[in-house]
Design a protein around this motif. Structure first.
Motif, PDB file in Angstrom:
ATOM      1  N   ASN A 345       0.852  -1.189   0.000  1.00 48.46           N
ATOM      2  CA  ASN A 345       0.000   0.000   0.000  1.00 48.46           C
ATOM      3  C   ASN A 345       0.885   1.236   0.000  1.00 48.46           C
ATOM      4  OD1 ASN A 345      -2.036   1.838   0.127  1.00 48.46           O
ATOM      5  ND2 ASN A 345      -2.747   1.284   2.158  1.00 48.46           N
ATOM      6  N   TYR A 412     -11.414  12.079  -0.585  1.00 46.85           N
ATOM      7  CA  TYR A 412     -12.139  11.834  -1.830  1.00 46.85           C
ATOM      8  C   TYR A 412     -13.353  12.754  -1.958  1.00 46.85           C
ATOM      9  CZ  TYR A 412      -9.186   7.887  -3.002  1.00 46.85           C
ATOM     10  OH  TYR A 412      -8.103   7.110  -3.346  1.00 46.85           O
ATOM     11  N   ILE A 425      -2.801   9.579  -2.298  1.00 43.59           N
ATOM     12  CA  ILE A 425      -3.670   8.408  -2.193  1.00 43.59           C
ATOM     13  C   ILE A 425      -2.855   7.210  -1.734  1.00 43.59           C
ATOM     14  CG2 ILE A 425      -5.238   9.180  -4.016  1.00 43.59           C
ATOM     15  CD1 ILE A 425      -3.726   7.055  -5.817  1.00 43.59           C
ATOM     16  N   ASP A 429      -6.653   2.105  -2.023  1.00 46.35           N
ATOM     17  CA  ASP A 429      -7.868   2.832  -1.665  1.00 46.35           C
ATOM     18  C   ASP A 429      -9.083   2.242  -2.366  1.00 46.35           C
ATOM     19  OD1 ASP A 429      -6.626   4.547   0.036  1.00 46.35           O
ATOM     20  OD2 ASP A 429      -6.618   6.272  -1.316  1.00 46.35           O
ATOM     21  N   ASN A 487     -11.505  -2.822   0.930  1.00 47.53           N
ATOM     22  CA  ASN A 487     -11.726  -1.411   1.241  1.00 47.53           C
ATOM     23  C   ASN A 487     -12.987  -0.896   0.557  1.00 47.53           C
ATOM     24  OD1 ASN A 487      -9.447  -1.160   2.847  1.00 47.53           O
ATOM     25  ND2 ASN A 487      -8.136  -0.528   1.155  1.00 47.53           N
TER      26      ASN A 487
END
Length: 512
Positions: A345, A412, A425, A429, A487
């Motif tokens: 990530n 967002y 980001i 995500d 997610n």
């Protein structure tokens, strides 16, 4: 929205009621301490007037400190959790309590006091039988405003891993669940209104002076005091289990899911209890000190973050440095990494699509010519990280026209509303696939690897070696796509993190 809030509350009734009880415990502890200590200080400065100005000055100064700053000051002293929350709330509650007690006593008619002195009353008798009874309406008014404020302010306790309804608010913001956020907020408001109504009832009872009313008042006061002491005693002396693993997670959707996975597998496969503290505000900056002090035992972390933010290394992290990092954790922190999940990530930059098309932006380097006309948004700790905003701008020669600090759960929304043009980001995500943004290419390979794994205190792993089985089961289990899908399920399909975690583990054959 009201229907969604009601449905969310009914479906998660136990969750909300548990948080409500925690909220009452935290608020009540702070209120009782503030009433006792603040009342005593108010009496003392009223009796010794020379001390009134400096004492009120100090309390006024403490009251002006922002609540986030106050929590930050207290964490090194009292750590993460309820104790720090109660201390902070007590400090803020002192001003109305001290000020109203002082005002009520000093405004008693001097003629009445002179008459009492003339009749031979002592200073203590005058205080207890004349000043305090006459000042009671003013003192009660201060208590009412203080209690309402404390209940409302207690919502911030979740930022430092304490309980209460702030957990629902903060988790709802982070996971894009507006119904949960509104339900938590409404419960706080209702609690404040109910308590204010009860205090108003008490205030009316205090104005009745018949013999029967006084007897009833004494019984009610005794019952209220007993209830308060029972709640506080239950909070302070709540028995704990020596075989409990304390898990912390950052305020990110995927961390909520990973925390639930750890909770489920530890309790199923080891017989140990798992206590999960979700969404600790500040992420690594608050969790790591709590790990070092022993308040937490285990939390999911990212390799690049461990290298740059925890070990304070300036160099770019690559996974071939992992053995060096592992050894540094063992030697310097008495901790170790275990159970690398498999997904990476890492950070990325996303630009509103219309902005990307307007300035023909495809890479980070392309931003250099347009940055002065753009607003950059990121979560708070990104601006303080070794590998964060300043390092990014230095590497690519960027100078944005404006920057905006945002909670991680609001980025967002901010970019879709045009509040920001560029944002940081995470590559996993969940909202990335449904947002109208363009992800730019990191053409200088600035961002390091951010494989996710677990950091655990070595002492815990030595005491409970059976945890190694849990970490082995999780190693290499989750791909980037798996994490992004989980997610998305939480943020866009309104599934609970625990439900998503259970479904994934069952699919992999890890849950019975």
């Amino acid at each position: 929205m009201l229907q969604d809030m009601w449905s969310t509350f009914i479906e998660r009734k136990e969750f909300f009621l548990g948080l409500l009880w925690e909220h009452i415990e935290i608020s009540l502890a702070a209120i009782v301490i503030a009433v006792l200590f603040g009342g005593l200080v108010g009496i003392l400065i009223s009796e010794f007037q020379k001390s009134a100005k400096p004492a009120l000055g100090v309390i006024n100064f403490l009251y002006t400190i922002p609540s986030i700053s106050m929590l930050g000051f207290l964490i090194p002293l009292s750590g993460i959790g309820n104790a720090t929350a109660v201390i902070a709330l007590t400090i803020y509650a002192l001003l109305p309590m001290v000020r109203n007690t002082h005002t009520g006593i000093t405004n008693v008619d001097l003629a009445i006091l002179e008459a009492a002195k003339g009749m031979g009353s002592t200073r203590l008798q005058i205080l207890l039988k004349i000043k305090l009874p006459l000042a009671t309406p003013v003192i009660l008014s201060g208590i009412r405003s203080m209690v309402t404020m404390t209940i409302a302010l207690a919502g911030i306790a979740s930022f430092i891993g304490a309980g209460g309804l702030g957990v629902a608010i903060y988790r709802g913001i982070t996971t894009n669940n507006a119904a949960m956020t509104m339900a938590g907020s409404l419960l706080i408001a209702l609690l404040a209104l109910v308590v204010d109504f009860l205090l108003g009832f008490i205030e009316k009872r205090m104005k009745k002076h018949s013999a029967r009313s006084k007897r009833v008042n004494r019984v009610l006061a005794a019952a209220a005091a007993t209830a308060c002491l029972a709640v506080i005693a239950g909070t302070v002396f709540r028995p704990g289990s020596k075989d409990t693993i304390h898990i912390a997670t950052k305020p990110m959707t995927e961390q909520y899911v990973l925390g639930e996975m750890l909770d489920l597998l530890i309790e199923q496969n080891t017989g140990l209890n798992a206590e999960l503290t979700q969404g600790v505000g500040g992420g690594t900056s608050n969790i790591q000190p709590a790990m070092e002090s022993g308040e937490f035992d285990l939390y999911p972390e990212y390799t690049g973050t461990g290298w740059n933010m925890v070990l304070k290394e300036d160099s770019l992290y690559t996974e071939d440095l992992f053995p060096i990092m592992q050894q540094a954790y063992k030697d310097e922190l008495n901790m170790q990494w275990s159970g690398i999940y498999g997904f990476n990530n890492t950070y990325g930059l996303a630009v509103r699509r219309e902005i990307a098309e307007k300035y023909d932006l495809k890479t980070y380097s392309d931003l250099q010519s347009a940055a002065r006309q753009l607003t950059f948004g990121a979560e708070y700790d990104f601006f303080e990280r070794e590998d964060g905003y300043d390092a990014l701008c230095d590497a690519y020669g960027l100078k944005f026209g404006r920057i905006m600090d945002l909670d991680i759960g609001l980025k967002y929304q901010a970019i879709s509303q045009g509040k920001i043009d560029v944002m940081v980001i995470f590559t996993t995500d969940g909202q990335l696939s449904i947002s109208d943004v363009a992800v730019l290419e990191d053409d200088k390979n600035f961002y390091p690897s951010y494989l996710c794994g677990n950091v655990i205190r070595s002492e815990i792993l030595e005491t409970y070696p059976e945890l190694n089985d849990v970490f082995s089961a999780l190693a290499g289990l989750i791909t980037d796509d798996d994490m992004a899908q989980m997610n998305y399920a939480v943020e866009s399909e309104s599934k609970e993190p625990r439900t998503v975690a259970e479904e994934f583990l069952r699919e992999k054959g890890l849950l019975e």
